[in-house]
Scaffold this active site. Structure first.
Site, PDB file in Angstrom:
ATOM      1  N   HIS A 263       5.478  39.844  89.796  1.00 43.82           N
ATOM      2  CA  HIS A 263       4.575  40.255  88.996  1.00 43.82           C
ATOM      3  C   HIS A 263       5.066  39.926  87.140  1.00 43.82           C
ATOM      4  O   HIS A 263       4.774  39.389  86.517  1.00 43.82           O
ATOM      5  CB  HIS A 263       4.530  42.020  88.874  1.00 43.82           C
ATOM      6  CG  HIS A 263       3.428  42.394  89.166  1.00 43.82           C
ATOM      7  ND1 HIS A 263       2.382  42.279  89.505  1.00 43.82           N
ATOM      8  CD2 HIS A 263       3.747  43.165  90.436  1.00 43.82           C
ATOM      9  CE1 HIS A 263       1.484  42.676  91.039  1.00 43.82           C
ATOM     10  NE2 HIS A 263       1.792  43.754  91.450  1.00 43.82           N
TER      11      HIS A 263
ATOM     12  N   ASP B 269       7.444  44.129  99.672  1.00 39.02           N
ATOM     13  CA  ASP B 269       6.972  44.262  98.406  1.00 39.02           C
ATOM     14  C   ASP B 269       6.170  42.481  98.180  1.00 39.02           C
ATOM     15  O   ASP B 269       7.738  42.423  97.564  1.00 39.02           O
ATOM     16  CB  ASP B 269       7.395  45.133  97.553  1.00 39.02           C
ATOM     17  CG  ASP B 269       5.916  46.324  97.090  1.00 39.02           C
ATOM     18  OD1 ASP B 269       4.582  45.485  97.126  1.00 39.02           O
ATOM     19  OD2 ASP B 269       5.867  46.998  96.885  1.00 39.02           O
TER      20      ASP B 269
ATOM     21  N   HIS C  84      -1.811  40.448  91.762  1.00 42.84           N
ATOM     22  CA  HIS C  84      -2.359  40.754  93.281  1.00 42.84           C
ATOM     23  C   HIS C  84      -3.514  42.085  93.753  1.00 42.84           C
ATOM     24  O   HIS C  84      -4.170  42.333  92.519  1.00 42.84           O
ATOM     25  CB  HIS C  84      -1.415  41.079  94.504  1.00 42.84           C
ATOM     26  CG  HIS C  84      -0.901  42.428  94.106  1.00 42.84           C
ATOM     27  ND1 HIS C  84      -1.182  43.486  94.446  1.00 42.84           N
ATOM     28  CD2 HIS C  84       0.385  42.147  93.948  1.00 42.84           C
ATOM     29  CE1 HIS C  84      -0.368  44.717  94.148  1.00 42.84           C
ATOM     30  NE2 HIS C  84       0.497  43.696  93.683  1.00 42.84           N
TER      31      HIS C  84
ATOM     32  N   ASP D  59       8.286  42.518  94.563  1.00 40.94           N
ATOM     33  CA  ASP D  59       7.344  42.488  94.297  1.00 40.94           C
ATOM     34  C   ASP D  59       7.478  42.942  92.145  1.00 40.94           C
ATOM     35  O   ASP D  59       6.937  42.189  91.303  1.00 40.94           O
ATOM     36  CB  ASP D  59       6.723  44.213  94.361  1.00 40.94           C
ATOM     37  CG  ASP D  59       4.960  44.208  93.369  1.00 40.94           C
ATOM     38  OD1 ASP D  59       4.256  43.720  93.689  1.00 40.94           O
ATOM     39  OD2 ASP D  59       4.738  45.775  92.839  1.00 40.94           O
TER      40      ASP D  59
ATOM     41  N   THR E 187      -0.192  47.771  97.320  1.00 38.27           N
ATOM     42  CA  THR E 187       1.190  48.502  97.522  1.00 38.27           C
ATOM     43  C   THR E 187       0.863  49.633  98.631  1.00 38.27           C
ATOM     44  O   THR E 187       1.259  49.941  99.558  1.00 38.27           O
ATOM     45  CB  THR E 187       2.203  48.985  96.337  1.00 38.27           C
ATOM     46  OG1 THR E 187       2.339  47.910  96.379  1.00 38.27           O
ATOM     47  CG2 THR E 187       3.363  49.343  98.031  1.00 38.27           C
TER      48      THR E 187
ATOM     49  N   LYS F 174      10.344  52.228  95.982  1.00 42.73           N
ATOM     50  CA  LYS F 174       8.832  53.212  95.550  1.00 42.73           C
ATOM     51  C   LYS F 174       8.748  54.497  96.394  1.00 42.73           C
ATOM     52  O   LYS F 174       8.572  54.170  97.654  1.00 42.73           O
ATOM     53  CB  LYS F 174       8.083  51.746  95.339  1.00 42.73           C
ATOM     54  CG  LYS F 174       8.226  51.135  94.805  1.00 42.73           C
ATOM     55  CD  LYS F 174       6.607  50.315  94.619  1.00 42.73           C
ATOM     56  CE  LYS F 174       6.082  49.047  94.384  1.00 42.73           C
ATOM     57  NZ  LYS F 174       5.671  48.118  93.842  1.00 42.73           N
ATOM     58  N   ASP F 175       7.772  55.464  95.536  1.00 40.23           N
ATOM     59  CA  ASP F 175       7.977  56.615  96.243  1.00 40.23           C
ATOM     60  C   ASP F 175       7.105  56.302  97.772  1.00 40.23           C
ATOM     61  O   ASP F 175       7.504  56.239  98.206  1.00 40.23           O
ATOM     62  CB  ASP F 175       7.825  57.648  95.481  1.00 40.23           C
ATOM     63  CG  ASP F 175       5.969  57.878  94.403  1.00 40.23           C
ATOM     64  OD1 ASP F 175       5.909  55.975  94.965  1.00 40.23           O
ATOM     65  OD2 ASP F 175       6.612  57.663  93.861  1.00 40.23           O
TER      66      ASP F 175
END
Length: 552
Positions: free
Chosen positions: A314, A45, A491, A310, A86, A168-169
């Site tokens: 960030h 990610d 992004h 990710d 994502t 992440k789901d």
């Protein structure tokens, strides 16, 4: 003369017998590795393409260097739609199509039929499994097309197993597919990998055992310091930059990051450390062994996504020491994972690919520090000025329902009640927003086909637009600008820093090499379908990458 004829006849008979024997052997012998035992699809990610090379002088021989040495790299792989976020990225890799078809138009969007924003994998009809506290559960039901993992299940009459793993789901659910054996994601509240009743009624025993170990606590004991002496991180900015954000209660964005304080308490903090990658690798191996992936008669598929890069990007930005350390650690863990796959399945018996869901821009503060154009679009300049301007001109109390994915969702019902022309509203929106520093353009979504912008950008925006879920206007920021603050990074745009992603294949049937030809994110699933001789996903618009498949 007779002897010569017999000699010729004898040669012919030998040739005939050899040919027959060769054909018989070919018929009776099972072809070696006619299908891979397992496919491992790995997404990182927020990994930009240049991360393959930027830290290469410090990568190990067995990680990214091995991947580039033994694999085939599609060096110019681009995301062919916008927004580059994502949910869209994971869906597009595995469906071979864009949001205009699969319908995953963002990580979330305003659902007009419900009158509220929803997450891209939210599903109120199912329940969480394995979580201590009950929350909204998730499933792939918002994805409108099949995935390559679905097609693998169909092709084997559902005897292939497909499993998704991520923090992440959406990084787990969308790749695993509708017909998945399982999908697991991480619940930071209790430090457990969870799933939903869409897949199963309770966690398998191996997953319960993994959760019971509380392995995150063992990572926390080490804190987070740099892997090597901090003064050797010459590819990064200084450790304390004003344009870095902080995470997990840190007073400053500097090393070492104290994690011992979270033992037994804050299991969510692991997301913003490289140990999120370690956790994902550990659970992925547990899933391989728990389901015996690659151990049956049919090809299995493990779709694994690494979410922590990710969160780190960030927070600290792509030029931070934190990001460099993340990739140096990820490289070592990747090398260990390749060794694990080699021992378990044998070289050449597994197919592996790595890609990303999107890239990332540098922090605006970094650009400005180095005398490059950039800035932050202030919330008050954008949302406040737009809302106030529309209220004053048209007398509508709530003119905008939502702003997400750089898109405006308008309250047309209220405008229509007052008999206000939508064209007048559109002109006013443009008049207001084009005065805001950092906004390059405002486009009406349903008129993208005639928008006065370059065809390449137009095509990307159209491919990202799904009429039932997308907004009414698309706001295009200037290059390198972001909303809110000059701190951190983000992004979501069509620009190359967001759209240029890595794509490297290795293992079964893959010959080493590279191509600089432009390939697309949506080409990945059709390439897998071609390699496996199975049908591509139901909405696929991509094409097989012939340099990978060996075709023409």
């Amino acid at each position: 003369m007779m002897k010569f004829k017999c000699f010729i006849l004898g040669l012919a008979m030998v040739s005939f017998v050899c040919t027959v024997n060769a054909q018989t052997i070919a018929r009776n012998a099972a072809p070696a590795s006619s299908q891979p035992k397992i496919i491992v699809g790995m997404m990182v990610d927020q990994m930009r393409w240049d991360h393959l090379y930027r830290f290469q002088n410090r990568y190990t021989d067995g990680g990214f260097k091995r991947l580039l040495r033994e694999g085939f790299s599609c060096e110019n792989t681009m995301i062919d739609y916008s927004p580059t976020v994502t949910g869209c990225g994971h869906a597009s890799v595995y469906t071979g199509t864009s949001p205009a078809v699969h319908g995953i138009v963002g990580n979330n969007w305003y659902e007009r039929s419900l009158g509220k924003e929803i997450g891209c994998v939210d599903d109120e009809s199912v329940n969480l499994v394995g979580a201590v506290e009950s929350e909204t559960a998730q499933s792939p039901h918002n994805n409108l097309t099949t995935t390559i993992t679905d097609q693998l299940r169909i092709a084997s009459n559902f005897q292939s197993k497909t499993v998704g793993v991520a923090i992440k789901d959406r990084g787990s659910i969308l790749p695993a597919g509708h017909a998945a054996t399982a999908a697991f994601w991480y619940n930071g509240k209790d430090g457990h990998f969870v799933t939903s009743t869409y897949y199963m009624k309770e966690l398998p025993e191996w997953a319960k055992r993994f959760n019971d170990k509380k392995v995150v606590d063992t990572y926390y004991k080490n804190d987070w310091n740099t892997l090597y002496p901090i003064n050797t991180y010459t590819q990064s900015t200084g450790d304390d930059k004003s344009y870095e954000n902080t995470a997990n209660g840190d007073a400053k964005p500097v090393f070492p990051h104290n994690l011992k304080q979270f033992i037994g308490k804050n299991y969510g903090a692991v997301r913003t450390t490289p140990y999120g990658n370690t956790l994902t690798f550990d659970f992925a191996k547990a899933a391989i062994e728990g389901y015996n992936l690659g151990g049956g008669k049919f090809t299995d598929f493990l779709a694994v996504s690494f979410s922590s890069p990710d969160a780190l990007g960030h927070t600290y930005g792509p030029n931070s020491i934190e990001i460099e350390d993340n990739y140096l650690r990820l490289d070592k863990e990747l090398a260990d994972f390749f060794t694990y796959l080699d021992k378990r399945f044998g070289k050449g018996n597994y197919l592996y690919f790595i890609t990303a869901d999107h890239g990332v821009s540098e922090s605006p503060g970094y650009y400005l520090e180095n005398k490059m154009p950039s800035g932050a679009i202030a919330d008050k300049d954008f949302s406040t000025s737009l809302t106030d301007g529309l209220k004053q001109k048209f007398g509508v109390e709530k003119p905008v329902l939502s702003f997400t994915n750089y898109q405006l969702y308008m309250n047309w019902e209220e405008f229509d009640k007052k008999g206000i022309s939508r064209n007048d509203v559109g002109r006013t929106i443009k008049e207001i927003l084009l005065k805001v520093p950092g906004i390059a353009n405002v486009l009406e979504s349903e008129a993208l086909g005639t928008a006065p912008i370059p065809d390449h950008i137009k095509a990307m925006l159209i491919k990202g637009y799904y009429v039932k879920r997308s907004g009414d206007f698309m706001v295009i920021p200037q290059p390198t600008w972001k909303g809110g603050s000059i701190k951190g990074a983000t992004h979501g745009t069509w620009y190359p820093y967001d759209a240029h992603i890595p794509l490297v294949w290795m293992g079964w049937k893959i010959k080493p090499g590279y191509t600089n030809r432009v390939t697309a994110m949506t080409d990945i699933a059709p390439t897998l379908a071609a390699l496996l001789h199975i049908q591509m996903p139901s909405g696929a618009i991509g094409e097989p990458i012939t340099e990978v498949t060996g075709g023409r």
